[in-house]
Design an enzyme around this catalytic site. Sequence first.
Site, PDB file in Angstrom:
ATOM      1  N   LYS A  64       0.830  -1.210   0.000  1.00 56.25           N
ATOM      2  CA  LYS A  64       0.000   0.000   0.000  1.00 56.25           C
ATOM      3  C   LYS A  64       0.860   1.253   0.000  1.00 56.25           C
ATOM      4  O   LYS A  64       1.945   1.274   0.599  1.00 56.25           O
ATOM      5  CB  LYS A  64      -0.856   0.024   1.274  1.00 56.25           C
ATOM      6  CG  LYS A  64      -2.257  -0.478   1.081  1.00 56.25           C
ATOM      7  CD  LYS A  64      -3.106  -0.107   2.287  1.00 56.25           C
ATOM      8  CE  LYS A  64      -4.541  -0.514   2.139  1.00 56.25           C
ATOM      9  NZ  LYS A  64      -5.331  -0.190   3.306  1.00 56.25           N
ATOM     10  N   SER A 106     -10.614   8.836   5.960  1.00 56.30           N
ATOM     11  CA  SER A 106      -9.292   9.457   5.810  1.00 56.30           C
ATOM     12  C   SER A 106      -9.093  10.050   4.419  1.00 56.30           C
ATOM     13  O   SER A 106      -8.593  11.171   4.277  1.00 56.30           O
ATOM     14  CB  SER A 106      -8.194   8.427   6.086  1.00 56.30           C
ATOM     15  OG  SER A 106      -8.340   7.885   7.369  1.00 56.30           O
ATOM     16  N   ARG A 164     -19.455   2.172   8.812  1.00 58.05           N
ATOM     17  CA  ARG A 164     -20.133   3.425   8.471  1.00 58.05           C
ATOM     18  C   ARG A 164     -21.367   3.056   7.656  1.00 58.05           C
ATOM     19  O   ARG A 164     -22.305   2.493   8.168  1.00 58.05           O
ATOM     20  CB  ARG A 164     -19.181   4.347   7.693  1.00 58.05           C
ATOM     21  CG  ARG A 164     -18.161   5.025   8.574  1.00 58.05           C
ATOM     22  CD  ARG A 164     -16.982   5.503   7.783  1.00 58.05           C
ATOM     23  NE  ARG A 164     -16.277   4.378   7.177  1.00 58.05           N
ATOM     24  CZ  ARG A 164     -15.110   4.465   6.575  1.00 58.05           C
ATOM     25  NH1 ARG A 164     -14.527   5.632   6.459  1.00 58.05           N
ATOM     26  NH2 ARG A 164     -14.530   3.398   6.083  1.00 58.05           N
TER      27      ARG A 164
HETATM   28  P1  ADP Z   1      -8.327   0.084   6.722  1.00 51.49           P
HETATM   29  O1  ADP Z   1      -7.387   0.369   5.579  1.00 51.49           O
HETATM   30  O2  ADP Z   1      -7.892  -1.101   7.550  1.00 51.49           O
HETATM   31  O3  ADP Z   1      -9.779   0.013   6.341  1.00 51.49           O
HETATM   32  P2  ADP Z   1      -8.960   2.634   8.001  1.00 51.49           P
HETATM   33  O4  ADP Z   1      -8.039   3.507   8.784  1.00 51.49           O
HETATM   34  O5  ADP Z   1      -9.579   3.196   6.789  1.00 51.49           O
HETATM   35  O6  ADP Z   1      -8.118   1.318   7.718  1.00 51.49           O
HETATM   36  O7  ADP Z   1     -10.136   2.133   8.950  1.00 51.49           O
HETATM   37  C1  ADP Z   1      -9.897   1.373  10.114  1.00 51.49           C
HETATM   38  C2  ADP Z   1     -11.230   0.973  10.709  1.00 51.49           C
HETATM   39  O8  ADP Z   1     -11.899   2.129  11.198  1.00 51.49           O
HETATM   40  C3  ADP Z   1     -12.186   0.315   9.708  1.00 51.49           C
HETATM   41  O9  ADP Z   1     -12.912  -0.706  10.368  1.00 51.49           O
HETATM   42  C4  ADP Z   1     -13.114   1.441   9.311  1.00 51.49           C
HETATM   43  O10 ADP Z   1     -14.386   0.970   8.910  1.00 51.49           O
HETATM   44  C5  ADP Z   1     -13.189   2.198  10.629  1.00 51.49           C
HETATM   45  N1  ADP Z   1     -13.562   3.597  10.411  1.00 51.49           N
HETATM   46  C6  ADP Z   1     -12.944   4.502   9.632  1.00 51.49           C
HETATM   47  N2  ADP Z   1     -13.601   5.687   9.662  1.00 51.49           N
HETATM   48  C7  ADP Z   1     -14.675   5.512  10.492  1.00 51.49           C
HETATM   49  C8  ADP Z   1     -15.764   6.336  10.922  1.00 51.49           C
HETATM   50  N3  ADP Z   1     -15.918   7.579  10.480  1.00 51.49           N
HETATM   51  N4  ADP Z   1     -16.667   5.808  11.774  1.00 51.49           N
HETATM   52  C9  ADP Z   1     -16.542   4.524  12.187  1.00 51.49           C
HETATM   53  N5  ADP Z   1     -15.552   3.689  11.809  1.00 51.49           N
HETATM   54  C10 ADP Z   1     -14.629   4.170  10.976  1.00 51.49           C
END
Ligand code: ADP
Length: 159
Positions: A41, A128, A90
């Site tokens: 990644k 993000s 989400r």
């Molecule tokens: P990954 O690449 O492992 O998906 P992320 O940092 O995007 O990593 O997300 C990590 C976790 O946090 C995932 O389970 C994602 O669904 C959750 N997550 C990210 N943003 C939110 C949010 N706004 N509300 C709830 N959960 C979230």
Amino acid sequence: MRTAIYPGSFDPPTNGHCDIIKRSSKLFDHVIVAVAENSEKVYTFTVEQRVKMLKDIVKPFNNITVEHFNGLLVEYAKLKSAVTIIRGLRALSDFEYEFELALMNRHLNCDVDTIFMMTDEHYSFVRSSLVKEVARLGGDISDKVPPIVEKYLREHYSK
Ligand code: ADP
């Protein structure tokens, strides 16, 4: 002791992540926020930067630690004696991917279970990549990320 792992890219951490961290701290004795370091990644922030931001965020919680990991999550969970993986949900769009991931992890190690925490309604559209896009274009993201992350984003996009 009930230890859970909250894994993710956290590139960068948002208030959505923080909300899951805060709520999970009440459910488990110890929560490890595990920052993924996947060589396949491309990240905006280095693993050191992501860990640094999260360490600042979890300062108020005495049962949360931040680490980084690479390799199989279930192996890492075993190493840490954790039997629970926490993931956030989400919109419906998250479901399919998270469902596959949880089933695969269970297939790899049936002693480790995944639990899902529903997003807070305020953060249902906070992710993000979207936060980075708005920050890159100079928009206000102060209510979407913690102050330390806002600082990192501002520095990153002012280069
Ligand atoms: P990954 O690449 O492992 O998906 P992320 O940092 O995007 O990593 O997300 C990590 C976790 O946090 C995932 O389970 C994602 O669904 C959750 N997550 C990210 N943003 C939110 C949010 N706004 N509300 C709830 N959960 C979230």
